[in-house]
Design a protein around this motif. Structure first.
Motif, PDB file in Angstrom:
ATOM      1  N   ARG A  17       0.833  -1.202   0.000  1.00 41.64           N
ATOM      2  CA  ARG A  17       0.000   0.000   0.000  1.00 41.64           C
ATOM      3  C   ARG A  17       0.867   1.251   0.000  1.00 41.64           C
ATOM      4  NH1 ARG A  17      -3.178  -0.948   4.221  1.00 41.64           N
ATOM      5  NH2 ARG A  17      -4.984  -1.630   3.009  1.00 41.64           N
ATOM      6  N   ASN A  18       1.939   1.257   0.794  1.00 38.36           N
ATOM      7  CA  ASN A  18       2.836   2.406   0.824  1.00 38.36           C
ATOM      8  C   ASN A  18       3.505   2.626  -0.523  1.00 38.36           C
ATOM      9  OD1 ASN A  18       2.371   3.158   3.479  1.00 38.36           O
ATOM     10  ND2 ASN A  18       3.998   1.861   4.306  1.00 38.36           N
ATOM     11  N   TYR A  19       3.880   1.523  -1.155  1.00 41.48           N
ATOM     12  CA  TYR A  19       4.514   1.639  -2.477  1.00 41.48           C
ATOM     13  C   TYR A  19       3.526   2.232  -3.481  1.00 41.48           C
ATOM     14  CZ  TYR A  19       6.997   0.432  -6.745  1.00 41.48           C
ATOM     15  OH  TYR A  19       7.628   0.505  -7.960  1.00 41.48           O
ATOM     16  N   TRP A  20       2.268   1.732  -3.436  1.00 45.42           N
ATOM     17  CA  TRP A  20       1.245   2.218  -4.380  1.00 45.42           C
ATOM     18  C   TRP A  20       0.968   3.712  -4.164  1.00 45.42           C
ATOM     19  CZ3 TRP A  20      -1.516   0.259  -8.469  1.00 45.42           C
ATOM     20  CH2 TRP A  20      -2.643   0.989  -8.871  1.00 45.42           C
ATOM     21  N   ASN A  21       0.830   4.125  -2.906  1.00 46.91           N
ATOM     22  CA  ASN A  21       0.426   5.497  -2.616  1.00 46.91           C
ATOM     23  C   ASN A  21       1.578   6.501  -2.717  1.00 46.91           C
ATOM     24  OD1 ASN A  21      -2.235   4.791  -2.122  1.00 46.91           O
ATOM     25  ND2 ASN A  21      -1.885   4.451   0.060  1.00 46.91           N
ATOM     26  N   ASN A  22       2.790   6.067  -2.316  1.00 48.54           N
ATOM     27  CA  ASN A  22       3.871   7.038  -2.145  1.00 48.54           C
ATOM     28  C   ASN A  22       5.020   6.920  -3.144  1.00 48.54           C
ATOM     29  OD1 ASN A  22       2.518   7.966   0.196  1.00 48.54           O
ATOM     30  ND2 ASN A  22       3.416   6.287   1.379  1.00 48.54           N
ATOM     31  N   VAL A 298      -5.401  -1.928  -3.869  1.00 43.96           N
ATOM     32  CA  VAL A 298      -4.494  -2.791  -3.105  1.00 43.96           C
ATOM     33  C   VAL A 298      -5.291  -3.693  -2.165  1.00 43.96           C
ATOM     34  CG1 VAL A 298      -2.590  -2.828  -1.452  1.00 43.96           C
ATOM     35  CG2 VAL A 298      -2.640  -1.099  -3.271  1.00 43.96           C
ATOM     36  N   GLN A 299      -6.247  -3.102  -1.469  1.00 42.82           N
ATOM     37  CA  GLN A 299      -7.084  -3.890  -0.564  1.00 42.82           C
ATOM     38  C   GLN A 299      -7.822  -4.972  -1.330  1.00 42.82           C
ATOM     39  OE1 GLN A 299      -7.060  -3.195   2.803  1.00 42.82           O
ATOM     40  NE2 GLN A 299      -8.184  -5.115   3.078  1.00 42.82           N
ATOM     41  N   GLY A 304      -9.267 -12.100  -0.105  1.00 42.69           N
ATOM     42  CA  GLY A 304      -9.730 -13.368  -0.679  1.00 42.69           C
ATOM     43  C   GLY A 304      -8.686 -13.962  -1.606  1.00 42.69           C
ATOM     44  N   GLY A 305      -9.178 -14.751  -2.528  1.00 40.47           N
ATOM     45  CA  GLY A 305      -8.271 -15.386  -3.489  1.00 40.47           C
ATOM     46  C   GLY A 305      -8.040 -16.837  -3.148  1.00 40.47           C
ATOM     47  N   GLU A 306      -8.013 -17.671  -4.159  1.00 38.60           N
ATOM     48  CA  GLU A 306      -7.744 -19.086  -3.994  1.00 38.60           C
ATOM     49  C   GLU A 306      -6.981 -19.558  -5.226  1.00 38.60           C
ATOM     50  OE1 GLU A 306     -11.442 -21.625  -5.096  1.00 38.60           O
ATOM     51  OE2 GLU A 306     -12.210 -19.833  -4.101  1.00 38.60           O
ATOM     52  N   PRO A 307      -6.338 -20.724  -5.159  1.00 38.28           N
ATOM     53  CA  PRO A 307      -5.563 -21.194  -6.318  1.00 38.28           C
ATOM     54  C   PRO A 307      -6.412 -21.210  -7.582  1.00 38.28           C
ATOM     55  CG  PRO A 307      -5.145 -22.571  -4.400  1.00 38.28           C
ATOM     56  CD  PRO A 307      -6.249 -21.635  -4.010  1.00 38.28           C
ATOM     57  N   ILE A 308      -5.847 -20.668  -8.676  1.00 40.96           N
ATOM     58  CA  ILE A 308      -6.603 -20.561  -9.917  1.00 40.96           C
ATOM     59  C   ILE A 308      -6.989 -21.928 -10.464  1.00 40.96           C
ATOM     60  CG2 ILE A 308      -6.445 -19.835 -12.335  1.00 40.96           C
ATOM     61  CD1 ILE A 308      -6.976 -17.633 -10.319  1.00 40.96           C
ATOM     62  N   PRO A 472     -11.086 -13.642 -10.347  1.00 40.85           N
ATOM     63  CA  PRO A 472      -9.990 -14.231  -9.558  1.00 40.85           C
ATOM     64  C   PRO A 472      -8.712 -14.420 -10.356  1.00 40.85           C
ATOM     65  CG  PRO A 472     -11.725 -15.847  -9.959  1.00 40.85           C
ATOM     66  CD  PRO A 472     -12.263 -14.532 -10.370  1.00 40.85           C
ATOM     67  N   LEU A 473      -8.838 -14.732 -11.662  1.00 46.68           N
ATOM     68  CA  LEU A 473      -7.649 -14.890 -12.498  1.00 46.68           C
ATOM     69  C   LEU A 473      -6.920 -13.562 -12.647  1.00 46.68           C
ATOM     70  CD1 LEU A 473      -6.215 -17.122 -14.050  1.00 46.68           C
ATOM     71  CD2 LEU A 473      -7.521 -16.491 -16.065  1.00 46.68           C
ATOM     72  N   LEU A 474      -7.707 -12.498 -12.875  1.00 43.74           N
ATOM     73  CA  LEU A 474      -7.124 -11.173 -13.006  1.00 43.74           C
ATOM     74  C   LEU A 474      -6.500 -10.715 -11.690  1.00 43.74           C
ATOM     75  CD1 LEU A 474      -6.832  -8.773 -14.973  1.00 43.74           C
ATOM     76  CD2 LEU A 474      -9.011  -7.911 -14.118  1.00 43.74           C
ATOM     77  N   LYS A 475      -7.181 -10.978 -10.574  1.00 47.43           N
ATOM     78  CA  LYS A 475      -6.654 -10.590  -9.270  1.00 47.43           C
ATOM     79  C   LYS A 475      -5.328 -11.275  -8.980  1.00 47.43           C
ATOM     80  CE  LYS A 475      -9.220 -10.182  -5.601  1.00 47.43           C
ATOM     81  NZ  LYS A 475     -10.245 -10.385  -4.555  1.00 47.43           N
ATOM     82  N   THR A 476      -5.267 -12.593  -9.237  1.00 53.80           N
ATOM     83  CA  THR A 476      -4.041 -13.336  -8.962  1.00 53.80           C
ATOM     84  C   THR A 476      -2.886 -12.811  -9.800  1.00 53.80           C
ATOM     85  OG1 THR A 476      -5.283 -15.324  -8.402  1.00 53.80           O
ATOM     86  CG2 THR A 476      -2.982 -15.620  -8.996  1.00 53.80           C
TER      87      THR A 476
END
Length: 619
Positions: A17-22, A298-299, A304-308, A472-476
């Motif tokens: 999150r810090n990398y994304w924001n700052n 980022v959140q 969530g997320g599980e193996p594709i 989920p594929l895009l998120k992973t």
């Protein structure tokens, strides 16, 4: 195996999150949010989803459970199933399907018992001011303050009748024939309370206000009529239990909106919530999207997320289970449709019989009229029926209706001699046909209602959303890519610091150790991506493309992001594959539980449906 502690996961999320924001530039965010499809297009399910979405401009679709044809609209799919695989009622049969009485018939006045004496005076006033306009009469009834009665049992029964009527209308099982029979029943009871001229007022004979005038025993009779005559005929108990049960999806449908970049259909862009303000923005106006998402993206990536591989298997199993359940529901609809056809054919037969009895009665009624107008030679009903019988028999060809009329006349001549006896036969058989039509209407509407519920279940079962697999594929993919960007940026800055502090051989020695660590990290990432279902080409991308999407020299070093690589973090990376293996095992157990629940639900619904059909058949 040991799972990562919440504090470890929290630290990783904080770094990202810090990398994304700052640290990450706006251009880098824009590039990150716009994902090239070919980067992860190896999976057949994703390729199928993307091609469909490009053509139809939607991720949602419905599939025919009989032939597999795909539709972009649920209703189009149901219309296809009806016309191509089920069939429809003929015009004649469709004409006898009763309409539904609207809820407005019971939305008049306050449903409480009235004081009959005082109410009779009010009716007298209304009758003197009769406008001849039914709508105006009903409006007057709504405005009038009726003299209510505080009788506890009467009040309780009137309320119960009102609730029952609401229920029948709600489940679409209250036909005009039911309303007219109920009004006739009430009017007959009212004869001992009100003068005939008041009962014959149009609004009294066509609205249910008249039920408020009945005494306790009469109200009990009306309540029994609704419960026994109508409730049993339409299978009220079973229908209402079906109506109350909420259907559910066995595979969660995501709410994220995944769109194509307007200027290039080879890029996907995630919009987190289609109900949010962001979702209403122009897709090609993404210059502010990276900034606006801030922590949200980022959140979202780390929630969530599980193996594709498991998600793909779940998607295929869900589609297979839905197809199987869809065929079972279609067979139920077929059974209900054939029952509906039979009931409509039976009602047509009752109506033909009723018409013949009314026609034959009309011959005798004409004689009554003639007797009043002309004195002298009179003909008995029996002689008129014998003449009609002879006329039919002399016809060259006798169709089905003529044959039925001969049967009716023959039965009358056998059972009755005098005019009064013949009149009683007319009344008895016409009432009998009316009662049969009454019950037929209840059964037809109940079957229609049951069919509609099954259609709704079929619509749900045959509806899909490709986002269930695309998201989920895009998120992973995006999460892995962002983690790599943050890790390599931190590693590069850490190496630069060591070179500055140690210099010379020490710096080169530190740089060598850093490269060894990076090599181990890259090897782990490739193995992890393979475990989640990536192809060899995709693994190569993960191993080779571990650099920020865009990172210029104009960004200052951030001490929160750079930091040194701790032993705890390295140990966490070592445990990552073990954690994923345990997650996959847990997902497999969850999938087996869903399959058992789906099978149990089908058994319960089939048992309830069979019980419902058996109760209606018995009635």
């Amino acid at each position: 195996m040991e799972m990562p502690s919440p504090s470890t996961s929290s630290r990783k999320l904080k770094k990202v999150r810090n990398y994304w924001n700052n640290v990450m530039s706006l251009e880098a965010k824009k590039d990150f949010l716009s994902v090239r499809i070919e980067k992860f297009k190896a999976k057949e399910a994703l390729a199928e989803a993307v091609e469909y979405a490009k053509e139809m401009k939607s991720w949602k679709f419905s599939t025919c459970c009989c032939c597999g044809q795909r539709f972009s609209d649920e209703e189009l799919n149901l219309e296809h199933i009806k016309s191509a695989h089920l069939g429809t009622l003929s015009e004649e049969l469709q004409s006898v399907v009763p309409k539904i009485v609207p809820i407005s018939v019971i939305q008049i006045g306050d449903w409480r018992p009235v004081n009959v004496v005082e109410a009779a005076k009010l009716i007298e006033d209304l009758s003197r001011n009769d406008s001849g306009n039914k709508g105006q009469d009903e409006q007057d009834l709504k405005l009038k303050k009726w003299p209510n009665c505080d009788h506890f049992n009467r009040n309780k029964l009137v309320t119960s009748i009102w609730i029952l009527l609401q229920l029948f209308i709600k489940i679409k099982c209250f036909a005009p024939s039911h309303l007219y029979m109920l009004l006739d029943l009430i009017s007959e009871m009212l004869r001992k309370h009100l003068p005939e001229r008041l009962i014959n007022q149009r609004w009294m004979k066509t609205t249910l206000v008249s039920v408020w005038f009945l005494d306790e025993l009469e109200l009990e009779s009306v309540h029994e009529f609704l419960m026994e005559e109508l409730g049993i005929s339409c299978g009220l108990k079973v229908l209402y239990s079906f109506k109350s049960r909420k259907a559910r999806h066995d595979l969660t449908i995501t709410h994220e909106r995944i769109v194509f970049r307007d200027d290039d259909l080879s890029h996907l862009i995630p919009l987190l919530d289609e109900t949010s303000e962001l979702a209403s923005r122009s897709v090609d106006d993404i210059k502010n999207v990276g900034q606006a998402y801030s922590d949200n993206i980022v959140q979202w990536l780390f929630t969530g997320g599980e193996p594709i591989g498991e998600k793909l298997k779940e998607w295929e199993k869900y589609r297979e289970a839905s197809k199987s359940l869809g065929m079972e529901l279609f067979k139920i609809i077929e059974s209900e449709f054939h029952r509906l056809q039979n009931m409509c054919e039976r009602k047509c037969k009752y109506l033909r019989h009723e018409k013949l009895w009314l026609d034959i009665e009309g011959i005798c009624m004409e004689e009554d009229k003639r007797r009043k107008e002309i004195s002298g030679n009179q003909q008995s009903y029996r002689s008129l029926l014998l003449k009609r019988q002879k006329d039919i028999e002399e016809e060259k060809s006798i169709d089905e209706m003529a044959s039925m009329e001969l049967d009716i006349i023959e039965s009358i001549l056998k059972k009755a001699q005098a005019d009064n006896d013949i009149k009683m036969l007319f009344q008895m058989h016409i009432d009998q046909m009316g009662g049969k039509c009454f019950k037929s209407d209840a059964t037809i509407l109940a079957t229609n209602a049951a069919m509609q519920q099954t259609w709704n279940k079929l619509k749900m079962v045959t509806s899909y959303d490709y986002r269930s697999i695309v998201v989920p594929l895009l998120k992973t993919f995006m999460r892995t890519r962002l983690e790599d960007v943050v890790y390599n940026d931190a590693t590069a800055k850490s190496n630069a610091e060591k070179n500055t502090e140690n210099g010379g051989d020490d710096a080169r020695h530190g740089q060598g150790k850093s490269k060894n660590k990076k090599k181990k990290k890259d090897h782990r990432k490739a193995k992890e991506f393979k475990a989640t279902g990536g192809s060899e080409g995709q693994q190569e991308n993960v191993e080779q493309n571990l650099v920020p999407a865009a990172h210029g020299t104009d960004h200052p070093l951030n001490s929160e992001v750079v930091g040194s690589v701790t032993t705890d973090e390295l140990e966490q990376e070592e445990r990552e594959l073990t954690r994923k293996a345990e997650e996959e095992s847990r997902i497999e157990e969850h999938q087996r539980m869903i399959a058992r629940q789906l099978e149990y639900q089908r058994q319960i619904e089939n048992e309830a449906k069979q019980k419902h059909l058996a109760e209606i058949d018995k009635a």
